[in-house]
Design an enzyme around this catalytic site. Structure first.
Site, PDB file in Angstrom:
ATOM      1  N   LYS A  22       0.834  -1.013  -0.007  1.00 35.93           N
ATOM      2  CA  LYS A  22      -0.017   0.142   0.106  1.00 35.93           C
ATOM      3  C   LYS A  22       0.760   1.165   0.056  1.00 35.93           C
ATOM      4  O   LYS A  22       0.721   2.055  -0.710  1.00 35.93           O
ATOM      5  CB  LYS A  22      -0.832   0.078   1.150  1.00 35.93           C
ATOM      6  CG  LYS A  22      -1.381   1.556   1.564  1.00 35.93           C
ATOM      7  CD  LYS A  22      -2.594   1.376   2.617  1.00 35.93           C
ATOM      8  CE  LYS A  22      -1.998   2.177   4.074  1.00 35.93           C
ATOM      9  NZ  LYS A  22      -1.599   3.347   3.745  1.00 35.93           N
ATOM     10  N   ASN A  23       1.671   1.311   0.996  1.00 40.02           N
ATOM     11  CA  ASN A  23       2.611   2.539   1.038  1.00 40.02           C
ATOM     12  C   ASN A  23       3.529   2.751  -0.167  1.00 40.02           C
ATOM     13  O   ASN A  23       3.945   3.889  -0.321  1.00 40.02           O
ATOM     14  CB  ASN A  23       3.385   2.639   2.464  1.00 40.02           C
ATOM     15  CG  ASN A  23       2.547   2.556   3.612  1.00 40.02           C
ATOM     16  OD1 ASN A  23       1.180   3.210   3.483  1.00 40.02           O
ATOM     17  ND2 ASN A  23       2.809   2.300   4.894  1.00 40.02           N
ATOM     18  N   CYS A 117      -5.266   9.532   8.627  1.00 37.89           N
ATOM     19  CA  CYS A 117      -5.341   8.721   9.877  1.00 37.89           C
ATOM     20  C   CYS A 117      -5.195   9.448  10.956  1.00 37.89           C
ATOM     21  O   CYS A 117      -4.356  10.265  11.144  1.00 37.89           O
ATOM     22  CB  CYS A 117      -4.464   7.561   9.832  1.00 37.89           C
ATOM     23  SG  CYS A 117      -4.987   5.711   9.543  1.00 37.89           S
ATOM     24  N   ARG A 122       1.019  14.572  12.933  1.00 39.14           N
ATOM     25  CA  ARG A 122       1.595  14.432  11.457  1.00 39.14           C
ATOM     26  C   ARG A 122       1.730  15.520  10.822  1.00 39.14           C
ATOM     27  O   ARG A 122       1.324  15.887   9.976  1.00 39.14           O
ATOM     28  CB  ARG A 122       0.415  13.730  10.799  1.00 39.14           C
ATOM     29  CG  ARG A 122       0.056  12.182  11.476  1.00 39.14           C
ATOM     30  CD  ARG A 122      -0.874  11.354  10.569  1.00 39.14           C
ATOM     31  NE  ARG A 122       0.185  10.700   9.868  1.00 39.14           N
ATOM     32  CZ  ARG A 122      -0.236   9.362   9.478  1.00 39.14           C
ATOM     33  NH1 ARG A 122      -1.313   8.792   9.624  1.00 39.14           N
ATOM     34  NH2 ARG A 122       0.593   8.638   8.744  1.00 39.14           N
ATOM     35  N   ASP A 305       3.454   0.504  12.017  1.00 40.22           N
ATOM     36  CA  ASP A 305       2.137  -0.063  11.468  1.00 40.22           C
ATOM     37  C   ASP A 305       1.932  -1.437  11.859  1.00 40.22           C
ATOM     38  O   ASP A 305       1.006  -1.856  11.636  1.00 40.22           O
ATOM     39  CB  ASP A 305       2.543   0.127   9.961  1.00 40.22           C
ATOM     40  CG  ASP A 305       2.077   1.413   9.350  1.00 40.22           C
ATOM     41  OD1 ASP A 305       1.999   2.137  10.364  1.00 40.22           O
ATOM     42  OD2 ASP A 305       2.595   1.721   8.303  1.00 40.22           O
ATOM     43  N   ARG A 397      -9.262   0.108   3.362  1.00 42.32           N
ATOM     44  CA  ARG A 397      -8.202   1.036   2.857  1.00 42.32           C
ATOM     45  C   ARG A 397      -7.070   0.354   2.680  1.00 42.32           C
ATOM     46  O   ARG A 397      -6.366   0.949   1.556  1.00 42.32           O
ATOM     47  CB  ARG A 397      -8.082   2.250   3.974  1.00 42.32           C
ATOM     48  CG  ARG A 397      -9.120   3.180   4.179  1.00 42.32           C
ATOM     49  CD  ARG A 397      -8.341   4.429   5.006  1.00 42.32           C
ATOM     50  NE  ARG A 397      -7.112   4.370   4.639  1.00 42.32           N
ATOM     51  CZ  ARG A 397      -6.157   4.795   5.943  1.00 42.32           C
ATOM     52  NH1 ARG A 397      -6.393   4.782   7.112  1.00 42.32           N
ATOM     53  NH2 ARG A 397      -4.806   5.086   5.159  1.00 42.32           N
TER      54      ARG A 397
HETATM   55  C1  UD1 Z   1       4.388   6.635   6.673  1.00 42.37           C
HETATM   56  C2  UD1 Z   1       3.276   5.473   6.369  1.00 42.37           C
HETATM   57  C3  UD1 Z   1       2.833   5.383   7.833  1.00 42.37           C
HETATM   58  C4  UD1 Z   1       3.689   4.800   8.703  1.00 42.37           C
HETATM   59  C5  UD1 Z   1       4.779   6.057   8.880  1.00 42.37           C
HETATM   60  C6  UD1 Z   1       5.837   5.637   9.931  1.00 42.37           C
HETATM   61  C7  UD1 Z   1       2.763   5.977   4.308  1.00 42.37           C
HETATM   62  C8  UD1 Z   1       1.572   6.419   3.214  1.00 42.37           C
HETATM   63  N1  UD1 Z   1       2.302   6.121   5.393  1.00 42.37           N
HETATM   64  O1  UD1 Z   1       3.758   7.722   7.037  1.00 42.37           O
HETATM   65  O2  UD1 Z   1       2.052   4.077   7.520  1.00 42.37           O
HETATM   66  O3  UD1 Z   1       3.075   4.757  10.024  1.00 42.37           O
HETATM   67  O4  UD1 Z   1       5.188   6.336   7.876  1.00 42.37           O
HETATM   68  O5  UD1 Z   1       6.527   4.522   9.483  1.00 42.37           O
HETATM   69  O6  UD1 Z   1       3.768   5.617   3.900  1.00 42.37           O
HETATM   70  N2  UD1 Z   1       7.100  14.147  11.263  1.00 42.37           N
HETATM   71  C9  UD1 Z   1       7.516  15.245  11.450  1.00 42.37           C
HETATM   72  N3  UD1 Z   1       7.672  16.419  10.415  1.00 42.37           N
HETATM   73  C10 UD1 Z   1       7.231  15.803   9.154  1.00 42.37           C
HETATM   74  C11 UD1 Z   1       6.777  14.356   8.725  1.00 42.37           C
HETATM   75  C12 UD1 Z   1       6.997  13.480   9.950  1.00 42.37           C
HETATM   76  O7  UD1 Z   1       7.867  15.689  12.557  1.00 42.37           O
HETATM   77  O8  UD1 Z   1       7.376  16.819   8.230  1.00 42.37           O
HETATM   78  C13 UD1 Z   1       7.121  12.970  12.068  1.00 42.37           C
HETATM   79  C14 UD1 Z   1       5.693  12.608  12.521  1.00 42.37           C
HETATM   80  O9  UD1 Z   1       4.912  13.291  12.923  1.00 42.37           O
HETATM   81  C15 UD1 Z   1       6.158  11.283  12.929  1.00 42.37           C
HETATM   82  C16 UD1 Z   1       7.359  10.473  12.254  1.00 42.37           C
HETATM   83  O10 UD1 Z   1       8.028  11.974  11.779  1.00 42.37           O
HETATM   84  O11 UD1 Z   1       6.319  11.109  14.497  1.00 42.37           O
HETATM   85  C17 UD1 Z   1       7.241   9.701  11.065  1.00 42.37           C
HETATM   86  O12 UD1 Z   1       6.466  10.228  10.186  1.00 42.37           O
HETATM   87  P1  UD1 Z   1       6.719  10.024   8.622  1.00 42.37           P
HETATM   88  O13 UD1 Z   1       7.583   8.800   8.312  1.00 42.37           O
HETATM   89  O14 UD1 Z   1       6.619  10.953   7.809  1.00 42.37           O
HETATM   90  O15 UD1 Z   1       5.280   9.223   8.595  1.00 42.37           O
HETATM   91  P2  UD1 Z   1       4.483   9.190   7.079  1.00 42.37           P
HETATM   92  O16 UD1 Z   1       5.164   9.260   6.159  1.00 42.37           O
HETATM   93  O17 UD1 Z   1       3.091  10.217   7.279  1.00 42.37           O
END
Ligand code: UD1
Length: 443
Positions: A22-23, A117, A122, A305, A397
């Site tokens: 999915k991701n 989610c 986030r 996850d 989803r």
């Molecule tokens: C992706 C995955 C999600 C998984 C997550 C962590 C997808 C579509 N989703 O989410 O299923 O749970 O990785 O493995 O691939 N953060 C910041 N600033 C940013 C971005 C992130 O502080 O600009 C923090 C977030 O709040 C969180 C951590 O970094 O605490 C990890 O987030 P991130 O790896 O970006 O998650 P997603 O890419 O949204």
């Protein structure tokens, strides 16, 4: 709304085939928009998030054609540079990749801040930091991100936190920039590598994906090709736990065993017998489940996850386990639902203490998000009696035909069918993507 009814207590046996990740899919679909010619994407999972994203890019002006259940063609040649409003981005968090894709294609984008989610704050500050480092001017106005660049130029990005989304998004934006972009403290997840491999297949020049330094040497254009998405390690991990919770014997095929090492290692610790083959693994469980402690971390650490599913399994272990959530600050909202089935859980900030119990007993429950829903399915498969799970749209989803796959393994699970399954035929190849004509382009 559709529900699942699960009669628990049956040992799962047989073979299950894992779908595409999915991701990876939700990043590769927007990435295809950067190409100058059509791309064929194989091993696309038949899930609701993919449907949502295909609808979004169709509305933006891309042509999408479904060749079969798991193969699509994306033709981005007609794409303008549409303004993407909140009504679109609120449907899924991963719509943030549209920002990187439009920047990669046009050097500008107007995209609303995404929804997604509800498992934490986030933020997307690291995405913005990366875009700025390659020459993009970013303004926030009325909930819209307005991104403009005179000329995208390679730069050095040091991510303050390891972010899958930011790593992929900046890769998308920089793939056609002039010069080389260096991403430091990059995420190393298999789907980050898969997006880089996809872009390289199209002619990009990306080195180092899968390590914490990625180098993106800008190229002039990308040309559409065929690409097959990697297997979903979280779906595979979830089926491993279904096998264990039911004391089953299941072969899980179409997987990349090395992507599963962290999960496999932990499951062996708590009592599973796991045999690895080239592209499948067998999970056997005859004795009891032992307790353990886990902290979720970025890849190759234990994946967040898989955290709710693991809490579900460890609720059936002998003794006390402690699970600490290292990524998201509020990913324990499901514990009240699991408690309805008999789990004994105490949450303190980012930690849950789990007192093992011998037996779950059926109760009506509802999925609060995608992986929390999977945790309830695992618990229901082990529970005495018939559990009704509501809000299963969350589960659909991200899990392709979870009911059919579990039935094939012998589970007694049915879906009451009052909303359609994901994967309705998607074909805008005839040119009938009506909403495009009303889409405003960014100036
Ligand atoms: C992706 C995955 C999600 C998984 C997550 C962590 C997808 C579509 N989703 O989410 O299923 O749970 O990785 O493995 O691939 N953060 C910041 N600033 C940013 C971005 C992130 O502080 O600009 C923090 C977030 O709040 C969180 C951590 O970094 O605490 C990890 O987030 P991130 O790896 O970006 O998650 P997603 O890419 O949204």
């Amino acid at each position: 709304m559709s529900v699942f009814f699960v009669r628990g207590g049956i040992s799962l046996k047989g073979n299950v085939s894992i779908s595409g990740a999915k991701n990876a899919a939700v990043a590769i679909i927007p990435a295809a928009l950067i190409s100058n010619t059509p791309c064929t994407i194989e091993n696309i999972p038949n899930i609701r998030d993919v449907d949502t994203l295909l609808d979004i890019i169709s509305d933006m002006g891309a042509r999408v054609q479904r060749l079969d259940e798991h193969t699509i063609v994306i033709d981005p040649t007609q794409l303008g540079c549409p303004v993407v409003p909140y009504e679109v981005t609120k449907k899924m968090r991963a719509s943030y990749y549209i920002l990187g894709a439009l920047l990669g294609r046009f050097g500008k984008a107007d995209v609303a801040m995404p929804g997604g989610c509800k498992i934490g704050a986030r933020p997307i500050d690291q995405h913005i930091k990366g875009f700025r480092a390659i020459g993009v001017d970013i303004k926030m106005e009325n909930g819209m991100i307005k991104a403009r660049s005179e000329k995208l130029a390679g730069g050095l990005v040091y991510f303050d936190t390891v972010s899958v989304g930011a790593t992929i998004n900046v890769m998308l934006a920089s793939v056609r920039a002039a010069g080389t972009t260096v991403l430091e403290n990059a995420a190393k997840e298999p789907h980050v590598v898969d997006v880089a491999n996809f872009l390289n297949t199209l002619g990009a020049d990306i080195l180092g994906a899968g390590t914490d330094i990625i180098r993106v040497k800008g190229v002039k254009s990308l040309t559409g090709r065929s690409y097959s998405i990697v297997p979903d390690q979280i779906e595979a991990g979830t089926f491993m736990l279904c096998a264990m919770a039911t004391r089953g014997d299941v072969e899980i095929s179409n997987v990349t065993p090395k992507h599963l090492y962290t999960i496999t290692d932990k499951l062996k610790d708590v009592g599973a017998v796991i045999t690895e083959f080239d592209d499948s693994i067998r999970v056997q469980m005859s004795g009891g489940i032992s307790n353990t402690n886990i902290k979720t971390m970025p890849y190759p650490g234990f994946p967040t996850d898989m955290q709710p599913q693991m809490v579900s399994l460890l609720s059936l272990a002998s003794g006390t386990s402690i699970v600490t959530e290292g990524i998201w600050e509020s990913r324990f909202k499901y514990v009240d639902e699991l408690a309805r089935l008999g789990a004994k859980l105490r949450v303190n900030d980012r930690t849950v203490v789990i007192e093992g119990t011998n037996q779950f007993t059926a109760a009506p429950v509802k999925a609060t998000d995608l992986r929390a829903g999977a945790a309830l399915v695992i618990a229901a498969l082990a529970a005495k009696g018939t559990t009704k799970i509501e809000h299963v749209h969350h589960i659909e989803r991200g899990y392709e035909d979870i009911v059919g796959k579990l039935q094939k393994l012998g589970a007694d699970i049915v879906r009451s069918d009052d909303s359609p399954l994901p994967g309705a035929a998607h074909d805008s190849g005839t040119g009938s993507f009506s909403s495009y004509s009303s889409v405003r382009e960014c100036s």
